[in-house]
Design a protein around this motif. Structure first.
Motif, PDB file in Angstrom:
ATOM      1  N   TRP A  35       0.971  -1.214   0.007  1.00  0.00           N
ATOM      2  CA  TRP A  35      -0.097  -0.138  -0.022  1.00  0.00           C
ATOM      3  C   TRP A  35       0.770   1.353   0.030  1.00  0.00           C
ATOM      4  O   TRP A  35       0.119   2.197   0.065  1.00  0.00           O
ATOM      5  CB  TRP A  35      -0.924  -0.051   1.263  1.00  0.00           C
ATOM      6  N   GLN A  36       2.099   1.034  -0.205  1.00  0.00           N
ATOM      7  CA  GLN A  36       3.157   2.240  -0.123  1.00  0.00           C
ATOM      8  C   GLN A  36       3.641   2.760  -1.455  1.00  0.00           C
ATOM      9  O   GLN A  36       4.608   3.160  -1.654  1.00  0.00           O
ATOM     10  CB  GLN A  36       4.175   2.095   0.809  1.00  0.00           C
ATOM     11  N   TRP A  37       2.820   2.783  -2.404  1.00  0.00           N
ATOM     12  CA  TRP A  37       3.072   3.134  -3.836  1.00  0.00           C
ATOM     13  C   TRP A  37       3.438   4.880  -3.681  1.00  0.00           C
ATOM     14  O   TRP A  37       2.448   5.293  -3.022  1.00  0.00           O
ATOM     15  CB  TRP A  37       1.924   2.913  -4.841  1.00  0.00           C
ATOM     16  N   THR A  38       4.260   5.159  -4.829  1.00  0.00           N
ATOM     17  CA  THR A  38       4.526   6.520  -4.749  1.00  0.00           C
ATOM     18  C   THR A  38       4.136   7.005  -6.107  1.00  0.00           C
ATOM     19  O   THR A  38       4.077   6.033  -7.264  1.00  0.00           O
ATOM     20  CB  THR A  38       6.124   6.960  -4.961  1.00  0.00           C
ATOM     21  N   ASP A  39       4.014   8.225  -6.454  1.00  0.00           N
ATOM     22  CA  ASP A  39       3.631   8.858  -7.800  1.00  0.00           C
ATOM     23  C   ASP A  39       4.704   8.246  -9.048  1.00  0.00           C
ATOM     24  O   ASP A  39       4.422   7.776  -9.965  1.00  0.00           O
ATOM     25  CB  ASP A  39       3.550  10.291  -7.970  1.00  0.00           C
ATOM     26  N   ALA A  40       6.068   8.369  -8.659  1.00  0.00           N
ATOM     27  CA  ALA A  40       7.141   8.036  -9.571  1.00  0.00           C
ATOM     28  C   ALA A  40       6.933   6.441  -9.828  1.00  0.00           C
ATOM     29  O   ALA A  40       7.295   6.055 -10.994  1.00  0.00           O
ATOM     30  CB  ALA A  40       8.578   8.377  -8.834  1.00  0.00           C
ATOM     31  N   GLU A  41       6.716   5.783  -8.735  1.00  0.00           N
ATOM     32  CA  GLU A  41       6.652   4.162  -8.951  1.00  0.00           C
ATOM     33  C   GLU A  41       5.553   3.683 -10.005  1.00  0.00           C
ATOM     34  O   GLU A  41       5.432   3.197 -10.920  1.00  0.00           O
ATOM     35  CB  GLU A  41       6.517   3.457  -7.758  1.00  0.00           C
ATOM     36  N   VAL A  42       4.407   4.550  -9.729  1.00  0.00           N
ATOM     37  CA  VAL A  42       3.122   4.212 -10.538  1.00  0.00           C
ATOM     38  C   VAL A  42       3.487   4.676 -12.045  1.00  0.00           C
ATOM     39  O   VAL A  42       3.199   3.866 -12.784  1.00  0.00           O
ATOM     40  CB  VAL A  42       2.145   5.021 -10.136  1.00  0.00           C
ATOM     41  N   ALA A  43       3.776   5.835 -12.014  1.00  0.00           N
ATOM     42  CA  ALA A  43       4.462   6.359 -13.552  1.00  0.00           C
ATOM     43  C   ALA A  43       5.431   5.408 -14.312  1.00  0.00           C
ATOM     44  O   ALA A  43       5.065   5.167 -15.589  1.00  0.00           O
ATOM     45  CB  ALA A  43       5.003   7.866 -13.542  1.00  0.00           C
ATOM     46  N   GLN A  44       6.100   4.972 -13.679  1.00  0.00           N
ATOM     47  CA  GLN A  44       7.273   3.963 -14.164  1.00  0.00           C
ATOM     48  C   GLN A  44       6.592   2.714 -14.482  1.00  0.00           C
ATOM     49  O   GLN A  44       6.943   2.074 -15.506  1.00  0.00           O
ATOM     50  CB  GLN A  44       8.413   3.973 -13.430  1.00  0.00           C
ATOM     51  N   ALA A  45       5.759   2.232 -13.485  1.00  0.00           N
ATOM     52  CA  ALA A  45       5.233   0.703 -13.860  1.00  0.00           C
ATOM     53  C   ALA A  45       4.289   0.806 -15.021  1.00  0.00           C
ATOM     54  O   ALA A  45       4.068  -0.259 -15.503  1.00  0.00           O
ATOM     55  CB  ALA A  45       4.590   0.413 -12.416  1.00  0.00           C
ATOM     56  N   TRP A  46       3.659   1.673 -15.084  1.00  0.00           N
ATOM     57  CA  TRP A  46       2.301   1.508 -16.077  1.00  0.00           C
ATOM     58  C   TRP A  46       2.674   1.082 -17.517  1.00  0.00           C
ATOM     59  O   TRP A  46       3.548   2.181 -17.978  1.00  0.00           O
ATOM     60  CB  TRP A  46       1.403   3.027 -16.272  1.00  0.00           C
ATOM     61  N   PRO A  47       2.418   0.152 -17.954  1.00  0.00           N
ATOM     62  CA  PRO A  47       2.862  -0.163 -19.545  1.00  0.00           C
ATOM     63  C   PRO A  47       1.955   0.558 -20.457  1.00  0.00           C
ATOM     64  O   PRO A  47       0.807   0.863 -20.811  1.00  0.00           O
ATOM     65  CB  PRO A  47       2.538  -1.683 -19.553  1.00  0.00           C
ATOM     66  N   GLN A  48       2.641   1.480 -21.122  1.00  0.00           N
ATOM     67  CA  GLN A  48       1.956   2.409 -22.339  1.00  0.00           C
ATOM     68  C   GLN A  48       1.159   1.719 -23.342  1.00  0.00           C
ATOM     69  O   GLN A  48       1.921   0.502 -23.611  1.00  0.00           O
ATOM     70  CB  GLN A  48       3.185   3.451 -22.763  1.00  0.00           C
ATOM     71  N   GLY A  49       0.040   1.827 -23.633  1.00  0.00           N
ATOM     72  CA  GLY A  49      -0.607   1.125 -24.691  1.00  0.00           C
ATOM     73  C   GLY A  49      -1.352   0.311 -24.118  1.00  0.00           C
ATOM     74  O   GLY A  49      -2.292  -0.446 -24.775  1.00  0.00           O
ATOM     75  N   SER A  50      -1.658  -0.266 -22.865  1.00  0.00           N
ATOM     76  CA  SER A  50      -2.406  -0.992 -22.189  1.00  0.00           C
ATOM     77  C   SER A  50      -3.723  -0.496 -22.207  1.00  0.00           C
ATOM     78  O   SER A  50      -3.981   0.808 -22.402  1.00  0.00           O
ATOM     79  CB  SER A  50      -2.138  -1.219 -20.690  1.00  0.00           C
ATOM     80  N   GLN A  51      -4.750  -1.258 -22.146  1.00  0.00           N
ATOM     81  CA  GLN A  51      -6.141  -0.807 -22.637  1.00  0.00           C
ATOM     82  C   GLN A  51      -6.903  -1.153 -21.343  1.00  0.00           C
ATOM     83  O   GLN A  51      -8.310  -0.745 -21.517  1.00  0.00           O
ATOM     84  CB  GLN A  51      -6.631  -1.998 -23.734  1.00  0.00           C
ATOM     85  N   SER A  59      -4.495  -1.209  -1.173  1.00  0.00           N
ATOM     86  CA  SER A  59      -3.810  -0.180  -1.863  1.00  0.00           C
ATOM     87  C   SER A  59      -4.698   0.914  -2.328  1.00  0.00           C
ATOM     88  O   SER A  59      -4.154   2.041  -2.573  1.00  0.00           O
ATOM     89  CB  SER A  59      -3.016  -1.094  -2.876  1.00  0.00           C
ATOM     90  N   SER A  60      -5.797   0.736  -2.851  1.00  0.00           N
ATOM     91  CA  SER A  60      -6.755   1.765  -3.462  1.00  0.00           C
ATOM     92  C   SER A  60      -7.416   2.565  -2.553  1.00  0.00           C
ATOM     93  O   SER A  60      -7.983   3.585  -2.932  1.00  0.00           O
ATOM     94  CB  SER A  60      -7.856   0.964  -4.184  1.00  0.00           C
ATOM     95  N   TRP A  61      -7.434   2.466  -1.147  1.00  0.00           N
ATOM     96  CA  TRP A  61      -7.954   3.145  -0.168  1.00  0.00           C
ATOM     97  C   TRP A  61      -7.067   3.565   1.000  1.00  0.00           C
ATOM     98  O   TRP A  61      -7.707   3.986   2.199  1.00  0.00           O
ATOM     99  CB  TRP A  61      -9.460   2.732   0.189  1.00  0.00           C
ATOM    100  N   THR A  62      -6.043   3.268   1.120  1.00  0.00           N
ATOM    101  CA  THR A  62      -4.933   3.560   2.266  1.00  0.00           C
ATOM    102  C   THR A  62      -3.944   4.309   1.617  1.00  0.00           C
ATOM    103  O   THR A  62      -3.249   3.828   0.638  1.00  0.00           O
ATOM    104  CB  THR A  62      -4.345   2.093   2.806  1.00  0.00           C
ATOM    105  N   ALA A  63      -3.564   5.555   2.493  1.00  0.00           N
ATOM    106  CA  ALA A  63      -2.614   6.357   2.260  1.00  0.00           C
ATOM    107  C   ALA A  63      -1.111   5.758   2.700  1.00  0.00           C
ATOM    108  O   ALA A  63      -1.270   4.986   3.443  1.00  0.00           O
ATOM    109  CB  ALA A  63      -2.890   7.685   2.833  1.00  0.00           C
ATOM    110  N   PRO A  64      -0.031   5.979   1.944  1.00  0.00           N
ATOM    111  CA  PRO A  64      -0.183   6.855   0.923  1.00  0.00           C
ATOM    112  C   PRO A  64      -0.378   6.426  -0.564  1.00  0.00           C
ATOM    113  O   PRO A  64      -0.401   7.188  -1.477  1.00  0.00           O
ATOM    114  CB  PRO A  64       1.466   7.437   0.929  1.00  0.00           C
ATOM    115  N   GLY A  65      -0.367   5.333  -0.754  1.00  0.00           N
ATOM    116  CA  GLY A  65      -0.192   4.599  -2.099  1.00  0.00           C
ATOM    117  C   GLY A  65      -1.718   4.962  -2.838  1.00  0.00           C
ATOM    118  O   GLY A  65      -1.654   5.122  -4.003  1.00  0.00           O
TER     119      GLY A  65
END
Length: 214
Positions: free
Chosen positions: A73-89, A97-103
């Motif tokens: 649940w400790q995702w950062t903005d930088a980690e998310v931006a780097q992890a997302w595969p461009q072109g995914s649908q 993770s979707s409702w606990t800070a900070p992630g």
């Protein structure tokens, strides 16, 4: 979700924060054996979270959680931006993770960007665990507000009857509550489980298919 898609032979990425400890390797290997690409996941120095399930006196599931300081649940903005595969649908998010800070803020930010540019379908499953949503630094009001942010950009919402009752404590009608959720977002569909189903069509310009989804 990722394991099911992988076993069906569809290309899918698991964007996870893998932690340390005796179970860490098993979690990664389980995904890989199911055909899931984990190459964009984060290897964290934090411990893995642990859920222990037993049976309560009435036969229902009784959960115990060990999540303090855990990786997921400790995702950062930088980690998310780097992890997302461009072109995914499609993006599917949910659980702690979707409702606990900070992630949760970083995850919601990704969902909002994908919604804004229309590049991917956004799917949400709150998967509430009350002991975590009303403890562990969370409050019920905080969790509901964080999920409101996701619901506002969701194309598809899957929610159990128990979760819907917790998220909408004043409601006595699941259909009515689900319609409110659909009205709140860009055309969400809602499928309460536990013997009760209701649904509304998603936006016409978004298609939830089973081919080429990641």
């Amino acid at each position: 979700m990722a394991v099911a898609a992988g076993r069906l032979g569809h290309p899918v990425h698991l964007l996870a924060r893998f932690g340390t400890g005796p179970l860490a390797g098993n979690l990664r290997r389980h995904a890989e054996l199911s055909g899931v690409d984990v190459g964009r996941s984060v290897q964290s120095a934090d411990p893995v979270s642990l859920a222990v399930v037993g049976l309560a006196a009435d036969g229902s599931a009784d959960y115990g959680f060990h999540v303090l300081g855990a990786a997921d649940w400790q995702w950062t903005d930088a980690e998310v931006a780097q992890a997302w595969p461009q072109g995914s649908q499609a993006l599917h998010v949910g659980s702690i993770s979707s409702w606990t800070a900070p992630g949760c803020g970083a995850i919601a930010g990704l969902a909002e960007r994908l919604h804004a540019d229309g590049s991917a379908l956004v799917s949400v499953d709150p998967n509430i665990r009350v002991s975590l949503a009303e403890g562990f630094g969370n409050t019920a009001d905080d969790v509901r507000a964080r999920l409101d942010r996701l619901l506002a950009v969701a194309d598809v919402v899957k929610v159990s009857a128990e979760d819907l009752a917790w998220l909408e404590p004043a409601t006595t009608d699941l259909d009515e509550a689900a319609q409110r959720w659909a009205d709140r977002g860009p055309g969400s569909s809602c499928s309460p489980t536990a013997g009760h189903r209701c649904g509304w069509p998603a936006r016409a310009d978004h298609c939830c298919g089973t081919r080429r989804r990641r």
